[in-house]
Design a protein around this motif. Structure first.
Motif, short mmCIF file in Angstrom:
data_model
loop_
_atom_site.label_atom_id
_atom_site.label_comp_id
_atom_site.label_asym_id
_atom_site.label_seq_id
_atom_site.Cartn_x
_atom_site.Cartn_y
_atom_site.Cartn_z
N TYR A 1 -27.78 0.97 -44.93
CA TYR A 1 -26.33 1.47 -45.47
C TYR A 1 -26.56 3.07 -46.00
O TYR A 1 -25.67 3.86 -45.55
CB TYR A 1 -25.77 0.81 -46.81
CG TYR A 1 -24.35 1.22 -47.42
CD1 TYR A 1 -23.32 0.73 -46.68
CD2 TYR A 1 -24.30 2.19 -48.35
CE1 TYR A 1 -22.20 1.13 -47.33
CE2 TYR A 1 -23.11 2.66 -48.85
CZ TYR A 1 -21.93 2.32 -48.31
OH TYR A 1 -20.84 2.47 -48.65
N SER A 2 -27.54 3.42 -46.62
CA SER A 2 -27.74 4.81 -46.98
C SER A 2 -27.95 5.60 -45.97
O SER A 2 -27.59 6.63 -45.81
CB SER A 2 -28.84 4.65 -48.01
OG SER A 2 -28.33 4.28 -49.23
N ASN B 1 -21.16 1.23 -39.93
CA ASN B 1 -21.19 2.26 -40.87
C ASN B 1 -21.30 3.54 -40.45
O ASN B 1 -20.54 4.61 -40.57
CB ASN B 1 -22.21 2.11 -42.06
CG ASN B 1 -21.86 0.86 -42.90
OD1 ASN B 1 -20.81 0.74 -43.44
ND2 ASN B 1 -22.96 0.12 -42.98
N SER C 1 -20.49 8.09 -48.66
CA SER C 1 -20.90 7.32 -49.91
C SER C 1 -21.63 8.17 -50.51
O SER C 1 -22.52 9.04 -50.12
CB SER C 1 -21.66 5.94 -49.49
OG SER C 1 -22.13 5.41 -50.87
N SER D 1 -30.30 -0.43 -50.54
CA SER D 1 -29.34 0.12 -49.64
C SER D 1 -30.00 0.83 -48.37
O SER D 1 -29.43 1.73 -48.10
CB SER D 1 -28.70 0.96 -50.50
OG SER D 1 -29.33 1.99 -50.93
N LYS E 1 -24.72 6.12 -44.04
CA LYS E 1 -23.72 7.00 -44.64
C LYS E 1 -24.33 8.63 -44.90
O LYS E 1 -23.40 9.35 -44.77
CB LYS E 1 -23.41 6.59 -46.15
CG LYS E 1 -22.69 5.22 -46.11
CD LYS E 1 -21.43 5.49 -45.68
CE LYS E 1 -20.56 4.10 -45.60
NZ LYS E 1 -19.35 4.11 -44.85
N ARG F 1 -24.20 7.11 -51.60
CA ARG F 1 -25.79 6.55 -51.07
C ARG F 1 -26.20 7.55 -50.00
O ARG F 1 -27.03 7.58 -49.61
CB ARG F 1 -25.50 5.13 -50.63
CG ARG F 1 -25.55 4.31 -51.88
CD ARG F 1 -26.67 4.44 -52.84
NE ARG F 1 -26.83 3.62 -53.80
CZ ARG F 1 -27.18 3.83 -55.01
NH1 ARG F 1 -27.80 5.13 -55.46
NH2 ARG F 1 -27.07 2.95 -56.25
N GLY G 1 -16.37 0.09 -43.35
CA GLY G 1 -17.73 0.04 -43.90
C GLY G 1 -18.03 -1.25 -44.50
O GLY G 1 -17.21 -2.09 -44.66
N TRP G 2 -19.34 -1.56 -44.37
CA TRP G 2 -19.94 -2.85 -45.04
C TRP G 2 -21.15 -2.44 -45.49
O TRP G 2 -22.15 -1.90 -44.83
CB TRP G 2 -19.80 -3.68 -43.67
CG TRP G 2 -20.80 -5.14 -44.08
CD1 TRP G 2 -20.18 -6.21 -44.83
CD2 TRP G 2 -21.78 -5.44 -43.63
NE1 TRP G 2 -21.37 -7.11 -44.84
CE2 TRP G 2 -22.14 -6.73 -44.17
CE3 TRP G 2 -22.98 -4.75 -42.83
CZ2 TRP G 2 -23.31 -7.41 -43.80
CZ3 TRP G 2 -24.12 -5.56 -42.58
CH2 TRP G 2 -24.37 -6.66 -43.07
N GLY G 3 -21.72 -3.04 -46.46
CA GLY G 3 -23.13 -3.08 -46.89
C GLY G 3 -23.65 -4.44 -47.76
O GLY G 3 -22.68 -5.34 -48.14
N SER H 1 -25.81 -2.84 -39.73
CA SER H 1 -25.43 -2.07 -40.53
C SER H 1 -24.97 -0.64 -40.16
O SER H 1 -23.99 -0.13 -40.38
CB SER H 1 -26.45 -1.84 -41.60
OG SER H 1 -25.78 -0.90 -42.69
#
Length: 251
Positions: A156-157, A115, A143, A153, A160, A145, A93-95, A111
């Protein structure tokens, strides 16, 4: 079976295994007797993690988790080496922090590719080998998140949150189709990884302040949850989401 032997002789693949949670998870599985397939795009760090593992027979694979072609090649290598896969940990993963109003479509897609798309691609590529296990588990690293929003975020959120629901659907569809493959997600809070160490001290202190337990998680604490979800002790844990966050989402 003693805890130290829970994963003896099991074949376990971990993405994002070079550092942080992935590396800690690899060490924990190896200490419990598993044979590891370590995958990451950072091959230099991956080899260092590999060299530090207990046991023998582990292999390392360079893998861009956003590439279906590289997933196929990786799983061909797993099949040739072991003939099956018992556990898949989709951890890569990466953010980065960036307001949604400053996020370009290209940044959004990048992203989600790392992810979320990676979890789909990995699950599909690994499924034929997981089915050969007869007692397989997928653990997808999501996460907190996915549950609570935070400034900067957005992509990413969203990714996830998708990981959590994709894990649930995977669990249901595997169970209903007779595949002996469980799927669960794990939701770390703020973890003391190389990425978190790189953020400014003030931001790091603010993170710690918001956690009721007053500290960041150690990567090994997240690894412990992953090992449980992948174990036979969790044989009836399927389609669940395990939160490990020092009570952050409880307030």
């Amino acid at each position: 079976m003693a805890a130290a032997d829970r994963h003896r002789d099991r074949i376990v693949m971990i993405t994002g295994a070079a550092k942080g949670i992935g590396a800690a998870t690899a060490r924990a599985f190896a200490d419990e007797g598993a044979t590891l397939v370590l995958a990451d795009i950072d091959t230099a760090s991956l080899e260092k993690t590999h060299a530090g593992l207990t046991g023998q027979g582990h292999i390392s694979i360079r893998l861009d988790v956003t590439s279906s072609a590289e997933w196929k090649a990786a799983m061909d290598a797993v099949g040739a080496a072991f003939g099956r896969l018992d556990v898949l940990v989709n951890n890569a993963g990466w953010g980065e922090l960036r307001s949604i109003f400053d996020t370009t479509p290209e940044q959004w897609r990048a992203s989600l590719a790392v992810n979320l798309d990676s979890v789909f691609l990995g699950t599909m590529a690994a499924m034929p080998w997981l089915e050969k296990s007869g007692d397989a588990a997928i653990v997808n690293v999501s996460s907190i998140r996915s549950r609570v929003a935070g400034w900067g975020s957005g992509p990413y959120s969203a990714a996830k949150a998708g990981v959590e629901m994709f894990s649930r659907v995977t669990a249901v569809e595997c169970a209903q189709s007779g595949r002996q493959v469980r799927a669960n997600s794990i939701h770390p809070g703020f973890v003391d990884t190389p990425l978190s160490k790189a953020i400014p001290a003030a931001a790091r202190d603010e993170r710690i302040r918001t956690v009721p337990q007053g500290r960041l998680a150690e990567p090994e604490e997240i690894a412990a949850g992953i090992l449980f979800l992948a174990s036979r002790e969790a044989a009836y844990v399927n389609g669940s989401a395990m939160v490990i966050d020092g009570a952050f989402t409880a307030v």
